[in-house]
Design an enzyme around this catalytic site. Structure first.
Site, short mmCIF file in Angstrom:
data_model
loop_
_atom_site.label_atom_id
_atom_site.label_comp_id
_atom_site.label_asym_id
_atom_site.label_seq_id
_atom_site.Cartn_x
_atom_site.Cartn_y
_atom_site.Cartn_z
CD GLU A 1 -3.99 -5.77 3.38
OE1 GLU A 1 -3.13 -4.94 3.71
OE2 GLU A 1 -3.93 -6.41 2.29
CD GLU B 1 -3.26 -0.90 1.79
OE1 GLU B 1 -4.22 -0.59 1.06
OE2 GLU B 1 -3.32 -0.97 3.03
#
Length: 269
Positions: free
Chosen positions: A143, A123
């Site tokens: 995730e 990210e």
């Protein structure tokens, strides 16, 4: 601005090098690390002698994302230190800005990746401008495998940076990607021998540093400002960014140096 518990800062000429420095946890995110990162972005933009930033990790890793052990326990490591709690209380968005979720440094940012660059690491990577990785580096957004959501911006940014089918595969499978796979889909730009990512990133940064800083910053700003505009709107916006550059002393110096066959001396003027 200086080092924090998990973030090291040093200068290499006109480049500010920010090193995620928690190798015993594969540089998993901590509050001291995030505070240091955000301060680093601000310091780079505030210092006209800094022309680029290189982001890397210590100990053969880039960033393994959030500290899941801390998340399952009492929260992010370092949060019990009053200094970091006070910083986060004063700016509740600080951690997102540190991760470049909704903060864009004015100076170009080059990522130098070795080892794991996963979850929050991938990210943060999406907020950088130029990306170099060692051939054994790994990427991915894990995730969903943990029942979590990649809330650092990936469901928005990833599909704008790589083809949507690849973005969705990365987001929905939670599988790891090799450096070669990441390069093939366009997530990174260079794959280099292990242990040399920082060297290559610094070399690229030095090439950026040799260019006119006002021009470099205007070009970067124009690329991001026009990304979601129609072509006509983007071209109009580009002129607003571009024409003022031609009126600078640096632009005249660049032309003069070319004619005189010498390196230009830019003064941000």
């Amino acid at each position: 601005m200086g080092d924090t518990e998990h973030l090291s800062v040093r200068r290499e000429g006109a480049t500010l090098v920010l090193t995620l420095n928690r190798p015993e946890a594969r540089n998993a995110l901590s509050l001291p690390m995030l505070v240091g990162l955000y301060d680093g972005w601000l310091a780079a933009d505030a210092d006209d002698s800094v022309r680029s930033v290189v982001l890397t990790g210590a100990g053969g890793a880039f960033c393994a994302g959030m500290d899941l052990k801390a998340l399952a326990g009492k929260g992010m490591r370092g949060a019990d230190d009053a200094r970091w709690r006070e910083r986060l209380a004063a700016d509740p968005d600080l951690h997102w800005k540190a991760m470049l979720r909704h903060h864009r440094p004015r100076k170009p940012v080059v990522a130098a990746v070795e080892g794991p660059c996963v979850a929050g690491g991938t990210e943060i990577l999406q907020g950088t401008d130029i990306r170099v990785a060692g051939e054994s580096a790994t990427f991915g957004l894990f995730e969903v495998k943990r029942g979590l959501f990649p809330i650092g911006g990936s469901t928005v940014r990833l599909q704008r940076q790589i083809p949507r089918t690849h973005a969705l595969e990365m987001l929905l499978t939670g599988r790891p990607y090799t450096a070669r796979e990441a390069a093939d889909v366009g997530l990174i730009g260079h794959v280099v021998p292990d242990g040399t990512a920082l060297e290559r990133a610094l070399a690229i940064a030095e090439q950026v540093n040799a260019c006119g800083p006002l021009a470099v910053e205007a070009v970067k700003a124009s690329v991001y400002e026009t990304a979601d505009l129609s072509e006509a709107e983007g071209l109009a916006a580009e002129l607003k960014r571009g024409w003022p550059v031609f009126d600078t002393a640096d632009a005249k110096e660049g032309a003069r140096a070319f004619a005189e066959k010498r390196p230009p001396v830019y003064r941000r003027a």
